[in-house]
Scaffold this active site. Structure first.
Site, PDB file in Angstrom:
ATOM      1  CE  LYS A 255      -1.625  -4.036   2.918  1.00  0.00           C
ATOM      2  NZ  LYS A 255      -1.759  -5.300   2.162  1.00  0.00           N
TER       3      LYS A 255
ATOM      4  CE1 TYR B 293      -4.484  -2.288   4.627  1.00  0.00           C
ATOM      5  CE2 TYR B 293      -3.555  -0.239   3.809  1.00  0.00           C
ATOM      6  CZ  TYR B 293      -4.085  -1.490   3.571  1.00  0.00           C
ATOM      7  OH  TYR B 293      -4.191  -1.956   2.287  1.00  0.00           O
TER       8      TYR B 293
ATOM      9  CB  SER C  74      -0.892   0.002   1.243  1.00  0.00           C
ATOM     10  OG  SER C  74      -1.555   1.250   1.391  1.00  0.00           O
TER      11      SER C  74
END
Length: 242
Positions: free
Chosen positions: A151, A147, A134
């Site tokens: 990533k 998140y 991401s």
């Protein structure tokens, strides 16, 4: 450009938007695709549409990953399964959500790599692994503490895996997409107060489509990228170039 005939490629997260688009593209270019989700029912429609083969397993459980992959001859892997978690800050995140985000996005991809790479090494034909990361691993995004951590871990695992697996002819790369308006992302990125200022900072000024992420994945899997390994490739409309 893409020719995957005689190559078996596993795609995790095949029930999601990017995963399904990747399955469709790889099948169009001749790959024998194993479409993986947590259940066979979750990928049944995609399997019927594309002719991919279902391979369900629970990537949060090592025994499930091992049992599913230990005897499967693979040439390639796309680690696309993901969990978005929550919108939170370092001062108010939920530890249980954080743990699940790490478990799915980082630990799950590492488990798949562990067992897939063993069969790839044993086959002696080289191969390629692409991790779907991401833009959140490359630049700070408000509310994305869990998140982003997952990533960023995935990108680090990409680089180390490229180093370790390169001598076996196995390339490992990441793609780092901007927002794709999937159901997982729409609850947040679809809000006008979030969308408008975000897109105003992006040179191309729009969100990506699933197909625009699938194409770079296929490129990195293909022989056209035969000298590319250990990279994190932003597919972000220029957002991280600011």
């Amino acid at each position: 450009m893409f020719d995957f005939a005689q190559r078996t490629i596993l795609v995790t997260g095949a029930s999601g938007g990017i995963g399904a688009a990747t399955v469709r593209l790889l099948r169009r270019h001749g790959a024998d695709v194993l479409a993986s989700g947590s259940t066979a029912e979750g990928v049944a429609e995609l399997v019927a549409e594309t002719g991919a083969r279902p391979l369900p397993f629970d990537l949060t459980t090592e025994a499930s990953v091992r049992d599913a992959l230990q005897d499967v001859p693979l040439w390639g892997v796309v680690n696309c399964a993901g969990f978005g978690g929550e919108i939170s800050s370092p001062t108010d995140f939920d530890l249980d959500v954080f743990d699940r985000v790490i478990t799915v996005n980082a630990r799950g991809a590492l488990l798949v790599t562990k067992y897939a790479a063993r069969t790839m090494i044993a086959a002696g034909n080289g191969g390629a692994i692409v991790n779907v990361s991401s833009q959140a691993a490359l630049v700070a995004l408000s509310g994305h503490i869990s998140y982003a951590a997952s990533k960023a871990a995935l990108d680090s695992m990409t680089r180390v895996s490229a180093l370790e697996l390169g001598p076996h002819g196995i390339r490992v790369n990441s793609v780092n997409p901007t927002v794709v308006m999937t159901p997982m992302s729409a609850f947040y990125w679809g809000r006008p107060e979030i969308q408008e200022p975000f897109l105003s900072q992006m040179p191309l000024g729009r969100y990506a489509t699933e197909e625009e992420i699938a194409a770079p994945i296929a490129f990195l899997l293909s022989d056209a990228a035969s000298m590319i390994t250990g990279v994190t490739l932003p597919v972000d409309g220029g957002y991280t170039a600011r």
